[in-house]
Scaffold this active site. Structure first.
Site, mmCIF file in Angstrom:
data_model
loop_
_atom_site.group_PDB
_atom_site.id
_atom_site.type_symbol
_atom_site.label_atom_id
_atom_site.label_comp_id
_atom_site.label_asym_id
_atom_site.label_seq_id
_atom_site.Cartn_x
_atom_site.Cartn_y
_atom_site.Cartn_z
ATOM 1 C CE LYS B 97 -3.040 2.934 2.634
ATOM 2 N NZ LYS B 97 -3.879 3.181 3.808
ATOM 3 N N GLY B 158 -8.114 9.406 9.361
ATOM 4 C CA GLY B 158 -8.436 9.554 10.777
ATOM 5 C C GLY B 158 -9.491 10.586 11.106
ATOM 6 C CB ALA B 184 -8.306 7.732 4.104
ATOM 7 N N GLY B 185 -11.029 8.080 5.815
ATOM 8 C CA GLY B 185 -12.125 9.002 6.060
ATOM 9 C C GLY B 185 -13.419 8.347 6.511
ATOM 10 C CB ALA B 206 -7.308 1.674 10.259
ATOM 11 C CB THR B 207 -9.401 5.746 12.397
ATOM 12 O OG1 THR B 207 -8.032 5.927 12.062
ATOM 13 C CG2 THR B 207 -9.738 6.625 13.585
#
Lengths: 66, 251
Positions: B97, B158, B184-185, B206-207
């Site tokens: 990645k 994040g 992301a986001g 992830a977050t």
């Protein structure tokens, strides 16, 4: 001779190999990769690669992240 | 396998790719990963003596999850290329990645360095999955240099702000011949479902899971959201109407 490993200077015997150096520091284990002076040293060449005085090594592994 | 995600010839039944950052401990992370149903999970490459668990690979291995090393925190193409080579050596995978970010406050991809690194790594034999801006032109350029997928952001890493420019994501999907992964986001399950409804092939997050109050519950929600969004995207939704249309017969 002296080499910088992960940002810290260490003294080693002259003609130390990458494998001996990593073994000395407890880093010779699975899942670890090493670069010397900005170039990857493949594991198969650790035993045959001598570390020159003043070399800069980075020893990395996978951690949580991303 | 029913409706697999195919990237560079590798098939996955799950369309949810997860990260490992932000989890309070490995035990919670493991339960969340299992609940998410993921089969591909990112890990970072750091100095062996640095803080941070190194047991993450064992967690992935015993659950049959493929590791996807990332180049997180790299600022230049040169740094990212070296990190990818070290990851290949450490993990015995040529998948990466690719992340090249411009600054710490936005963590937005640096498009110039990113494209440069992508080109080099493809030439070096890597399977490159770049984390990119939601820029349809850059996505095409990344595909042209040989990336195996493109991974546009919904919003900065994040932030949990969801998909700020859905139309850009649709534009990327409309022209891409490689899988599109919304990366992301994502903040909550509806964001993940929306990504899939917009036509993305997978979601990477992830977050949203690791920092949720109940990571296992949120991981379960994400698993279902991605599945629901995928089903909806193939189900030909009704057109939007200005006025009501009765769904019951007249009296």
């Amino acid at each position: 001779m002296r080499a910088r490993v992960n940002g810290t200077d260490h003294d080693f015997a002259d003609d130390v190999t990458v494998r001996e150096l990593l073994d000395d520091l407890g880093y010779d284990r699975p899942g670890v990769a090493a670069a010397m002076n900005g170039t990857v040293v493949p594991r198969v060449r650790w035993a045959s690669t001598t570390v020159p005085d003043g070399a800069v090594l980075e020893v990395l592994t996978a951690v949580q992240g991303g | 396998m029913d409706d697999p995600l195919v990237i560079a010839g590798r098939e996955y039944s799950s369309r949810l790719i997860t990260g490992t950052g932000g989890a309070t401990n490995l035990e919670v992370l493991e339960r969340a990963l299992v609940a998410s149903g993921t089969e591909l999970t990112t890990v970072s490459i750091r100095r062996v003596d640095a803080a941070g668990g190194t047991g993450v690979l064992d967690v992935l291995r015993r659950n049959g999850i493929d590791p996807l090393p990332n180049t997180a925190a790299c600022r230049t193409a040169a740094e990212a290329v070296l990190t990818a080579h070290l990851a290949r050596e450490a993990l015995h995978t040529d998948w990466v990645k690719l992340e090249v970010v411009a600054d710490d406050r936005t963590l937005l991809p640096d498009p110039v360095e990113l494209l440069d690194a992508a080109r080099t790594l493809v030439d070096d034999g890597f399977t490159v999955l770049p984390y990119t801006n939601d820029d349809p032109v850059l996505a095409l350029r990344l595909e042209e240099v040989g990336c195996a997928a493109v991974m546009p952001l919904g919003s900065p890493i994040g932030t949990g702000l969801g998909i700020r420019n859905p139309h850009n994501i649709e534009l990327i999907v409309a022209r891409s011949r490689v899988p599109v992964v919304l990366d992301a986001g994502i903040g909550t399950a509806s964001d993940a479902a929306l990504a899939m409804e917009l036509g993305c092939d997978a979601v990477l997050l992830a977050t949203a899971v690791t920092r949720a109050g109940d990571p296992v519950r949120m991981a379960t929600a994400m698993r279902h959201a991605v599945r629901a969004g995928r089903l909806a995207s193939g189900a030909e939704r009704v057109p939007k109407r200005f006025w009501a249309q009765a769904s019951s017969p007249p009296r």
